[in-house]
Scaffold this active site. Structure first.
Site, PDB file in Angstrom:
ATOM      1  N   ASP A 182      -8.520  52.767 -27.915  1.00  0.00           N
ATOM      2  CA  ASP A 182      -8.608  52.117 -29.210  1.00  0.00           C
ATOM      3  C   ASP A 182     -10.065  51.703 -29.375  1.00  0.00           C
ATOM      4  O   ASP A 182     -10.660  51.130 -28.469  1.00  0.00           O
ATOM      5  CB  ASP A 182      -7.699  50.888 -29.239  1.00  0.00           C
ATOM      6  N   GLU A 266      -8.987  57.682 -31.566  1.00  0.00           N
ATOM      7  CA  GLU A 266      -8.727  57.632 -32.987  1.00  0.00           C
ATOM      8  C   GLU A 266      -9.890  58.281 -33.727  1.00  0.00           C
ATOM      9  O   GLU A 266     -11.041  58.038 -33.386  1.00  0.00           O
ATOM     10  CB  GLU A 266      -8.667  56.157 -33.400  1.00  0.00           C
ATOM     11  N   ASP A 348      -4.752  45.563 -29.103  1.00  0.00           N
ATOM     12  CA  ASP A 348      -5.530  46.768 -28.805  1.00  0.00           C
ATOM     13  C   ASP A 348      -4.833  47.645 -27.763  1.00  0.00           C
ATOM     14  O   ASP A 348      -4.904  48.870 -27.819  1.00  0.00           O
ATOM     15  CB  ASP A 348      -6.937  46.403 -28.302  1.00  0.00           C
TER      16      ASP A 348
END
Ligand SMILES: [Zn+2]
Length: 377
Positions: A182, A266, A348
């Site tokens: 993350d 991501e 997270d």
């Protein structure tokens, strides 16, 4: 697998060599600008088009050009031909602009092919310049093929030689480990297994220095020596920041590639996020795009896999255990609490777990259904 890799070294030329290097940059610029000029004069209504002079013809015309390496001029001529070919290419995907003239403020550089230079332990022999002192802080691997060298000067008047070599890359040993990452503003990276990289503080500190230097620069009288000095100072700080960022990114990407075979991240729309001015500083601090690029090429080199997860995938709002979505989750909620299965997990960590799962799903790798764990954050 063979790949091209550049090794950049700082050069310490003598005063005399500096003069010659600057002359070479200048002559290479003349070749480029001449080609741009002829290119811009093109008129489809005229049958007889003027061809640009070759670098050999230019050297005959301007005697002072013979002082510098002919090979450097030829390389620049080839660059322009490559540009032209790309410009008129029918298969070109990206839009490119017309060629522009180069001046002293442009990047100063020239390239030599492999027959025209020799890299030694503490020096490099460059055609027409001679032996230039160099600090060899990175070793070039044995049995690699030298392709070319690019000599350059930055805005802080430092000289560099970037040696391009073709080398065989040996893949890194497999570890069998997977990670979901993350990316955040508070913490640069959070891995689902507890791997954490904090956001570097140094950038913010350099930013403060930069602000001060820029303010001092703007106060100096135009055209004064002091203004020139202040400008150099600003350039130096910019240079330091770029170097710090580079070192930081090289370190963390190496660590990740060494430790994991499968890395899920991501795919943030960095450009979109930078538009939000409040976030802009931290984002540029963290230099996400540089991180992505470095991680991707290293993975390709060393036989590891990087999978990007769609940026619209709700990694923070979804329960990593049962898949329930908490639509009301806000940015200030640091813990994810699930109303269905009771999962309570650091925000997270929950997100990185989801990123890994999603990446494994899209890459159609085997997904283990027993990965559902309840942890207290
Ligand atoms: Zn749940």
């Amino acid at each position: 697998m063979t790949t091209l890799k550049a090794f950049k070294y700082r050069l310490y030329p003598t005063k005399q060599q500096q003069v010659l290097l600057n002359k070479t940059f200048g002559c290479v610029r003349v070749v480029w600008n001449h080609n741009v000029e002829v290119f811009n004069q093109y008129d489809k209504n005229i049958a007889e088009q003027q061809n640009p002079l070759t670098s050999t013809q230019l050297r005959q015309k301007f005697e002072w050009m013979n002082e510098v390496s002919a090979a450097a001029l030829q390389q620049k001529e080839m660059d322009f031909k490559a540009f032209k070919k790309n410009y008129f290419s029918k298969t070109r995907k990206k839009k490119i602009g017309r060629p522009s003239f180069k001046n002293r403020d442009s990047r100063q550089s020239y390239r030599l092919p492999n027959q025209k230079f020799t890299l030694n332990q503490n020096s490099i022999r460059l055609e027409k310049i001679g032996k230039v002192k160099l600090v060899r802080d990175r070793a070039v691997p044995d049995c690699c093929k030298f392709m070319s060298v690019t000599v350059s000067k930055n805005s802080c008047h430092q000289f560099f030689a970037s040696v391009l070599v073709e080398l065989e890359i040996t893949q890194k040993p497999k570890t069998g480990q997977k990670i979901g990452l993350d990316i955040g503003l508070k913490t640069f990276l959070t891995g689902n297994d507890g791997f954490i990289i904090e956001n570097p503080k140094f950038f913010r500190e350099s930013q403060a220095k930069l602000k001060l230097a820029q303010r001092l620069f703007s106060r100096k009288v135009k055209g004064s020596v002091r203004r020139k000095k202040a400008k150099l100072k600003v350039a130096r700080i910019h240079n330091d920041i770029a170097n710090q960022r580079k070192t930081f990114i090289q370190q963390i990407t190496s660590q990740l590639i060494d430790s994991y075979d499968f890395i899920a991240i991501e795919d943030l729309n960095v450009a979109g996020m930078v538009k939000n001015r409040k976030l802009a500083k931290s984002i540029s601090d963290a230099a996400f795009s540089e991180f992505y690029a470095t991680l991707s090429y290293k993975a390709a080199w060393y036989g590891k896999e990087v999978v990007k997860v769609d940026r619209w995938f709700a990694s923070s709002k979804t329960c990593s255990c049962c898949g329930w979505k908490n639509e009301n989750l806000t940015l200030s909620d640091r813990v994810f609490n699930c109303s269905i299965c009771g999962l309570s997990k650091n925000r997270d960590l929950n997100a990185s777990e989801n990123i890994l799962k999603e990446a494994l799903r899209v890459s159609s790798a085997i997904r283990t259904p027993s990965e559902c764990q309840t942890e207290i954050a």
